[in-house]
Design an enzyme around this catalytic site. Sequence first.
Site, short mmCIF file in Angstrom:
data_model
loop_
_atom_site.label_atom_id
_atom_site.label_comp_id
_atom_site.label_asym_id
_atom_site.label_seq_id
_atom_site.Cartn_x
_atom_site.Cartn_y
_atom_site.Cartn_z
N CYS A 130 57.22 39.75 44.01
CA CYS A 130 57.12 40.55 42.79
C CYS A 130 57.57 41.99 43.04
O CYS A 130 56.78 42.93 42.98
CB CYS A 130 55.68 40.51 42.29
SG CYS A 130 55.51 41.15 40.62
N TYR A 153 65.39 41.65 64.03
CA TYR A 153 64.61 42.31 62.99
C TYR A 153 64.40 41.40 61.78
O TYR A 153 64.45 41.84 60.63
CB TYR A 153 65.28 43.64 62.59
CG TYR A 153 65.46 44.54 63.78
CD1 TYR A 153 64.36 45.19 64.35
CD2 TYR A 153 66.70 44.70 64.38
CE1 TYR A 153 64.51 45.98 65.47
CE2 TYR A 153 66.86 45.49 65.50
CZ TYR A 153 65.76 46.13 66.04
OH TYR A 153 65.91 46.90 67.15
#
Length: 366
Positions: free
Chosen positions: A287, A316
Amino acid sequence: MYYSVKANSNQSIIKILSKLGSGIDVVSGEELMRALAAKVAPKKIIFEGVGKTKNDLILAIKKGIKQINVESIEELLLINKTAKSLGKIANVGIRINPNIDAKSLKKISTGNKKDKFGIPTTDLNQVVIIAKKSKNINLKGISCHVGSQIFSLSVYEKVFKKIKETARFFINNNINIKNLNLGGGMGFDKTKNKKFQIKGFKKLVDKHFRNLPYEISFEPGRYIVAESGTLIAKIITTKKSGQSNFIILDAGMNIFLRPALYGAHHNIVSIIKRRASINYNVAGPICESSDIFGKNVFLPKQYTGDYVAIQDVGAYGSVMSSNYNSKELAAEILIYKNRFTIIRKRQKIKDLISKDIIPRWLGDFH
């Protein structure tokens, strides 16, 4: 070479690189514990990091790691005090802040004078005074790392000159420098439009250090493991918003943060091969409006239940994942030729929920 664990800290990756002969570069006490758990010899470990705690230093000194690279005057004093309390002598290096622009993203730049990393070269006289007075540290190295995703060899040349200048400064002050850590940050472009000039880099190293009596080391991370990782994601749904076609994946910025955090671009390919090509925006389920992996990505027509692959996420990726929106962390699978093993199990929501503690007194809360 000292592999930078922060790029991908899974113990299997650490163990592979260690067995291939690499040393290990850690930036936290927790990463140090991971390296030790992977059976890396302490003498093959260098400890960087701007925020080492006293407990981190106790562990490093007790284990007798190769070198602790110091990032502040206060840390240098703390290491000497801690080593004295343990009856040990700690090998240390000084990470300098050379005030050099890495010509990279500001968020991954570490060598400017306003950055939090390293000791300014203007403070080196104070370092000399402390080092000569301190009986429980052995100052033997210099380290310099100015950022990540560096493609310009001129940046490295500036770094190399500054490191040589700093080494001469210490030697002129009767401190015997043996180790020079030239940093990492070698660029890796996920869209394949740029390539790091590794041969030019070697020539530069030879030019500056070939005939000098130092042990030279580097600390690459992304450059070593980025290309090795692929994120496989399932399409939850497809939708159209105005003129934009969206595919929503079951993986989002909680699994792979870099596109949302840095605006990083990664190639996205379809697992299913079909002829028709459609312009998609590829998004995650989180969201947040920034939960987008790529815009204007041309793929064969996609349907709910299809899979796509996001490439070059070996660095990463999982190390920056989170439980945002209470999402589970993804499984990791190591593949070698015809072998494969799950090296991190998929997290289960029940295990995540079980970590919460609801106070008993909330039963009386009105």
